[in-house]
Scaffold this active site. Structure first.
Site, PDB file in Angstrom:
ATOM      1  CG  HIS A   1       2.433   4.320  -3.607  1.00 42.84           C
ATOM      2  ND1 HIS A   1       1.387   4.368  -2.393  1.00 42.84           N
ATOM      3  CD2 HIS A   1       2.258   5.559  -4.258  1.00 42.84           C
ATOM      4  CE1 HIS A   1       0.770   5.406  -2.556  1.00 42.84           C
ATOM      5  NE2 HIS A   1       1.307   6.150  -3.772  1.00 42.84           N
TER       6      HIS A   1
ATOM      7  CE  LYS B   1       1.898   8.650  -0.609  1.00 43.72           C
ATOM      8  NZ  LYS B   1       2.196   9.098  -1.974  1.00 43.72           N
TER       9      LYS B   1
ATOM     10  CB  SER C   1       0.096   6.128  -6.540  1.00 49.42           C
ATOM     11  OG  SER C   1      -0.285   7.205  -7.791  1.00 49.42           O
TER      12      SER C   1
END
Ligand SMILES: *Cc1c(COP(=O)(O)O)cnc(C)c1O
Length: 392
Positions: A209, A240, A181
């Site tokens: 991610h 995200k 990350s």
């Protein structure tokens, strides 16, 4: 009470002194390519809203519609009474998207990670964990009370040594971020899977991610490498690239049934708000129907990265749109972030303990929604601050 309060104040002063104190800024607008703070406009280059889906019209509409039908809250934990239809629909969608049998949605990525690790690992097991794994995986390892063997970042040689050392464990489970990350580099997943096969270990991958960022149609790193079936437990967030909130765990039907029965952060926590589940569901639909969003994200990242390098800035070893501009000391990262802020560019200084001591950085993340003009404007700010601070 006065004694505790003054001790806390001392601790805060100490953090301040070491450039490690954090403050909350209030964002007065939606999470978009630009935001409003203190009545002023800022270019946003610090969010995880990689595809710009937090404000996508189809995502907003789905949330509003679900809010109208189902109201605000789920009203109970899923097993008691809060398993509202949008949640079940979202889980089916996620399982199909990931190409696995089943999925289970948790309240957040943090809750998913502590829930999964503490449910599947216990004192007789060994968890093998990359040293740069996300804090929620680290906390999940601790909570499981398994033996935790931390291997050097992406070092499969060290992982092999630790697999040898923990051979007596009931179960060996390797756990890793797919995209790290704070660095944006990738786990050596193919080698990890090969080691797992050799040792009979299970593999748990956190694609927080990776989803929407890596692989065919943004399906993540495991899918990109053709390793979907080799991964025992897929974890990802809805917060995200998907622009909503919550997280999923995906894998076999047995895994999901087991978690429904054993994952405490699932069992003892209220179901995700139905409007948020509907938003995540719609975001997944947008990703599937417009995979070019992922390409645009990578185009923007390449453009921004080239510009940052032209400013003479040092970018860490990333393989994704996460662009770490390394400053080393926390004070330098803070000065840089303040300089950018005064020029209307919002980038957060990332400092220990989020990153190792001496590895402070600005974590710069473009989105697919940024225009070239916005990126140029940001780059002008970076260039000016880099010169001002004599970083180049
Ligand atoms: C952000 C993140 C999480 C936590 O997800 P939330 O939904 O924000 O709680 C977990 N793992 C990784 C790798 C992350 O980057």
């Amino acid at each position: 009470m006065a004694m505790l309060d003054s001790a806390l104040e001392t601790a805060l002063h100490d953090l301040e002194h070491r450039s490690l104190r954090r403050v909350l800024r209030v964002v007065e607008s939606a999470q978009d390519t630009t935001v409003v703070i203190g009545g002023r406009r800022f270019l946003m280059l610090s969010s995880n809203n990689y595809l710009g889906l937090a404000t996508h019209p189809a995502v907003r509409e789905a949330a509003v519609r679900a809010l109208d039908i189902y109201g605000a809250g789920a009203g109970a934990s899923r097993l008691v009474a809060g398993n509202l239809e949008p949640l079940a629909r979202l889980e089916r969608h996620i399982a199909d998207f990931k190409g696995v049998e089943a999925a289970l949605v948790f309240g957040s990525g943090y809750l998913a990670n502590i829930g999964v690790l503490s449910a599947i690992a216990g004192p007789d097991d060994a968890l093998l964990s990359d040293e740069l794994n996300h804090a929620s995986l680290i906390d999940g390892c601790r909570l499981s009370r398994a033996r935790v063997a931390v291997y050097r970042h992406c070092d499969t040689g060290h992982l092999r040594t630790l697999l040898d050392e923990t051979r007596g464990a009931r179960r060996q489970l390797i756990v890793t971020d797919s995209v790290f990350s704070m660095d944006g580099d990738l786990a050596p997943l193919a080698e990890i899977v090969e080691l797992a096969r050799h040792y009979g270990a299970a593999v748990i991958v956190d694609e927080a991610h990776g989803v929407g960022v890596i692989g065919p149609g943004g399906a993540g790193l495991a899918a990109a490498l053709g390793l979907t079936r080799e991964i025992d437990i897929h974890i990802g967030t809805l917060s995200k690239a998907l622009g909503a909130y919550g997280a999923y765990v995906a894998g076999s039907s047995n895994l999901i049934d087991y978690l429904v029965n054993q994952a405490r952060s699932f069992i003892y926590s209220t179901g995700l708000p139905p409007a948020i589940a509907a938003a995540a569901d719609a975001a997944l639909g947008v990703l599937e129907s417009a995979p070019s969003l992922v390409e645009r994200l990578h185009d923007n990242a390449r453009y921004l990265r080239a510009g940052l390098e032209r400013c003479g800035l040092r970018i860490g070893a990333t393989a994704t749109p996460i662009l770490p501009v390394m400053t080393g000391e926390s004070a330098a990262a803070l000065r840089f972030a303040h300089g950018l802020f005064s020029r209307g560019v919002y980038v957060t200084a990332i400092r220990p303990p989020t990153v190792p001591p001496g590895a402070a950085r600005l974590r710069v993340t473009p989105t697919a929604a940024h225009s070239r003009r916005e990126l140029d404007e940001a780059l002008a700010g970076f260039g000016a601050v880099a010169r001002e601070l004599a970083l180049v």
